[in-house]
Motif scaffolding. Structure first.
Motif, PDB file in Angstrom:
ATOM      1  N   SER A 140      -7.042   3.540 -29.190  1.00  0.00           N
ATOM      2  CA  SER A 140      -6.441   4.870 -29.273  1.00  0.00           C
ATOM      3  C   SER A 140      -6.626   5.481 -30.658  1.00  0.00           C
ATOM      4  N   LEU A 141      -6.447   4.679 -31.693  1.00  0.00           N
ATOM      5  CA  LEU A 141      -6.590   5.193 -33.052  1.00  0.00           C
ATOM      6  C   LEU A 141      -8.020   5.641 -33.327  1.00  0.00           C
ATOM      7  N   ARG A 142      -8.980   4.944 -32.742  1.00  0.00           N
ATOM      8  CA  ARG A 142     -10.378   5.372 -32.906  1.00  0.00           C
ATOM      9  C   ARG A 142     -10.627   6.701 -32.193  1.00  0.00           C
ATOM     10  N   VAL A 143     -10.050   6.840 -31.019  1.00  0.00           N
ATOM     11  CA  VAL A 143     -10.218   8.092 -30.278  1.00  0.00           C
ATOM     12  C   VAL A 143      -9.541   9.243 -31.024  1.00  0.00           C
ATOM     13  N   LEU A 151     -12.534  18.638 -34.263  1.00  0.00           N
ATOM     14  CA  LEU A 151     -11.927  19.929 -34.604  1.00  0.00           C
ATOM     15  C   LEU A 151     -12.202  20.328 -36.051  1.00  0.00           C
ATOM     16  N   ASP A 152     -13.098  19.573 -36.717  1.00  0.00           N
ATOM     17  CA  ASP A 152     -13.421  19.803 -38.129  1.00  0.00           C
ATOM     18  C   ASP A 152     -12.193  19.652 -39.025  1.00  0.00           C
ATOM     19  N   LEU A 153     -11.315  18.721 -38.649  1.00  0.00           N
ATOM     20  CA  LEU A 153     -10.137  18.413 -39.444  1.00  0.00           C
ATOM     21  C   LEU A 153     -10.365  17.127 -40.224  1.00  0.00           C
ATOM     22  N   GLU A 154      -9.497  16.862 -41.183  1.00  0.00           N
ATOM     23  CA  GLU A 154      -9.540  15.578 -41.867  1.00  0.00           C
ATOM     24  C   GLU A 154      -9.314  14.469 -40.842  1.00  0.00           C
ATOM     25  N   PRO A 155     -10.074  13.388 -40.924  1.00  0.00           N
ATOM     26  CA  PRO A 155     -10.002  12.358 -39.878  1.00  0.00           C
ATOM     27  C   PRO A 155      -8.646  11.689 -39.731  1.00  0.00           C
ATOM     28  N   GLU A 156      -7.777  11.798 -40.763  1.00  0.00           N
ATOM     29  CA  GLU A 156      -6.477  11.136 -40.699  1.00  0.00           C
ATOM     30  C   GLU A 156      -5.374  12.046 -40.143  1.00  0.00           C
ATOM     31  N   VAL A 157      -5.692  13.271 -39.777  1.00  0.00           N
ATOM     32  CA  VAL A 157      -4.645  14.232 -39.387  1.00  0.00           C
ATOM     33  C   VAL A 157      -3.775  13.694 -38.253  1.00  0.00           C
ATOM     34  N   PHE A 158      -4.398  13.220 -37.197  1.00  0.00           N
ATOM     35  CA  PHE A 158      -3.621  12.691 -36.079  1.00  0.00           C
ATOM     36  C   PHE A 158      -3.135  11.272 -36.372  1.00  0.00           C
ATOM     37  N   LEU A 159      -3.950  10.493 -37.076  1.00  0.00           N
ATOM     38  CA  LEU A 159      -3.580   9.108 -37.356  1.00  0.00           C
ATOM     39  C   LEU A 159      -2.310   9.025 -38.193  1.00  0.00           C
ATOM     40  N   ASN A 160      -2.110   9.971 -39.090  1.00  0.00           N
ATOM     41  CA  ASN A 160      -0.933   9.942 -39.958  1.00  0.00           C
ATOM     42  C   ASN A 160       0.373  10.053 -39.177  1.00  0.00           C
ATOM     43  N   ALA A 161       0.311  10.599 -37.984  1.00  0.00           N
ATOM     44  CA  ALA A 161       1.509  10.728 -37.149  1.00  0.00           C
ATOM     45  C   ALA A 161       1.619   9.605 -36.124  1.00  0.00           C
ATOM     46  N   SER A 269      -2.740   0.074 -11.652  1.00  0.00           N
ATOM     47  CA  SER A 269      -3.329   0.695 -12.827  1.00  0.00           C
ATOM     48  C   SER A 269      -2.545   0.260 -14.057  1.00  0.00           C
ATOM     49  N   LEU A 270      -3.155   0.477 -15.203  1.00  0.00           N
ATOM     50  CA  LEU A 270      -2.524   0.213 -16.494  1.00  0.00           C
ATOM     51  C   LEU A 270      -2.644   1.500 -17.299  1.00  0.00           C
ATOM     52  N   ALA A 271      -1.520   2.122 -17.599  1.00  0.00           N
ATOM     53  CA  ALA A 271      -1.525   3.355 -18.380  1.00  0.00           C
ATOM     54  C   ALA A 271      -0.965   3.071 -19.770  1.00  0.00           C
ATOM     55  N   PHE A 272      -1.664   3.555 -20.784  1.00  0.00           N
ATOM     56  CA  PHE A 272      -1.204   3.420 -22.166  1.00  0.00           C
ATOM     57  C   PHE A 272      -0.924   4.812 -22.686  1.00  0.00           C
ATOM     58  N   PHE A 273       0.367   5.154 -22.756  1.00  0.00           N
ATOM     59  CA  PHE A 273       0.793   6.488 -23.155  1.00  0.00           C
ATOM     60  C   PHE A 273       0.992   6.524 -24.667  1.00  0.00           C
ATOM     61  N   VAL A 274       0.128   7.233 -25.357  1.00  0.00           N
ATOM     62  CA  VAL A 274       0.169   7.293 -26.819  1.00  0.00           C
ATOM     63  C   VAL A 274       1.078   8.435 -27.247  1.00  0.00           C
ATOM     64  N   GLN A 275       2.075   8.087 -28.044  1.00  0.00           N
ATOM     65  CA  GLN A 275       3.071   9.046 -28.489  1.00  0.00           C
ATOM     66  C   GLN A 275       3.087   9.069 -30.013  1.00  0.00           C
ATOM     67  N   PRO A 276       3.204  10.248 -30.654  1.00  0.00           N
ATOM     68  CA  PRO A 276       3.372  10.265 -32.111  1.00  0.00           C
ATOM     69  C   PRO A 276       4.677   9.558 -32.504  1.00  0.00           C
ATOM     70  N   ASP A 277       4.763   9.178 -33.763  1.00  0.00           N
ATOM     71  CA  ASP A 277       5.963   8.528 -34.275  1.00  0.00           C
ATOM     72  C   ASP A 277       7.193   9.379 -33.986  1.00  0.00           C
ATOM     73  N   ASP A 278       8.316   8.718 -33.758  1.00  0.00           N
ATOM     74  CA  ASP A 278       9.532   9.407 -33.330  1.00  0.00           C
ATOM     75  C   ASP A 278       9.919  10.551 -34.264  1.00  0.00           C
ATOM     76  N   GLU A 279       9.760  10.354 -35.563  1.00  0.00           N
ATOM     77  CA  GLU A 279      10.196  11.364 -36.532  1.00  0.00           C
ATOM     78  C   GLU A 279       9.101  12.376 -36.884  1.00  0.00           C
ATOM     79  N   ALA A 280       7.937  12.251 -36.266  1.00  0.00           N
ATOM     80  CA  ALA A 280       6.839  13.177 -36.574  1.00  0.00           C
ATOM     81  C   ALA A 280       7.187  14.595 -36.112  1.00  0.00           C
ATOM     82  N   ILE A 281       6.881  15.556 -36.943  1.00  0.00           N
ATOM     83  CA  ILE A 281       7.030  16.966 -36.581  1.00  0.00           C
ATOM     84  C   ILE A 281       5.653  17.496 -36.222  1.00  0.00           C
TER      85      ILE A 281
END
Length: 310
Positions: A140-143, A151-161, A269-281
């Motif tokens: 998931s982190l690679r995706v 999106l031409d964003l910094e590669p860590e934008v989503f990973l940081n959350a 099936s096996l579903a892996f639901f990726v959620q941002p950190d609880d406190e992420a805005i």
């Protein structure tokens, strides 16, 4: 439009050094799939079919236990996490306009060894599922990294959350699902194995058994089959990611139909639901105000309360 199949070999799990050109090419392919369809199959991810089959085998052993052996693990009975645990048939209504879904599930939202874990008859349940959870986390982190690049964003934008996946500060969930045989003479009007819905968080990874039934809604709002392709993982955008990207990445509705009359096969099936950190805005990453900022966990809880529980 058919769901595209992308080769992930250049960035599969275990590969450390990837050229910028390969990352850019793959990120553009992902962007095209996620903007035009909302779903994509990835092959050669590093998670092989044998791993998937092992998890499904162990989870099925649990689902086939008598109900009184599963009840102690029911969702809502774990003090550390309200989402963690077993969900019985018809206990969820993912489309409130339909009767309860004809499926069972087990949410692995907390990996704490202090939890109650199924053991009688399935003594390897925790170890097998936690190991697979961590494999899905790495993929998931690679995706997510590629999605930012697309999106031409910094590669860590989503990973940081998503720094706390696997801890009690993040609600990411591995969910084994079991669809028992259906008696077509007893099905309620409009009942499905899983009603139409979209997912809530960032992205979802889905591994399927060979039995058919999953359909996804394309941009023309038509439902098309999403069959099992051995050796692949089906990935879709979820609602919070659509908000996050100001509707660039599209969250698509999906459902699981009943089997044909007389078909007594089960489905898994096996579903892996990726959620941002609880406190992420979560705010629109393009700087717009198309959607107001929202707390990740508050958003999840509101969606869960509105659409998830009977």
């Amino acid at each position: 439009m058919e769901i595209p199949v992308l080769d992930f070999r250049v960035y599969e799990l275990g590969i450390a050094n990837v050229s910028a050109a390969d990352l850019e090419k793959l990120s553009k392919e992902l962007r095209k799939a996620f903007t035009e369809v909302g779903f994509v199959y990835l092959k050669n991810t590093g998670i092989n079919q044998e791993e998937v089959d092992k998890v499904m085998h162990v989870s099925k052993k649990f689902f086939c236990l008598p109900e009184d052996m599963k009840k102690p693990f029911s969702r809502g009975s774990f003090s550390c996490n309200e989402f963690h645990g077993w969900i019985s048939v018809e206990n969820e209504i993912l489309n409130p306009r339909r009767p309860g879904d004809l499926k069972e599930a087990f949410n692995l939202t907390s990996l704490s060894a202090d939890n109650k874990w199924p053991s009688e008859g399935v003594d390897d349940f925790r170890d097998v599922h936690v190991s697979f959870f961590l494999r899905c986390k790495d993929l998931s982190l690679r995706v997510l990294r590629l999605m930012a690049l697309g999106l031409d964003l910094e590669p860590e934008v989503f990973l940081n959350a998503h720094k706390h996946i696997g801890s009690d500060a993040n609600a990411t969930t591995l969910r084994p699902l079991y669809y028992p045989p259906v008696n077509s003479t007893c099905v309620k009007e409009k009942q499905l194995r899983c009603g139409e819905h979209s997912d809530y968080g960032s992205i979802t990874l889905l591994f399927q058994s060979p039995e058919s039934g999953l359909q996804v809604q394309n941009r023309a709002r038509e439902y098309v089959p999403a069959p099992s392709i051995p050796g692949t993982v089906l990935i879709n955008i979820a609602d919070l990611m659509q908000r996050w990207t100001s509707d660039v990445y599209v969250s698509a509705a999906h459902r699981v139909l009943l089997p044909p009359a007389g078909d007594s096969s089960t489905r898994q099936s096996l579903a892996f639901f990726v959620q941002p950190d609880d406190e992420a805005i979560i705010s629109c990453c393009d700087g717009s105000d198309k959607y107001p900022p929202v707390n990740s966990f508050d958003y999840l809880l509101s969606r869960f309360n509105d659409n998830h529980v009977k």
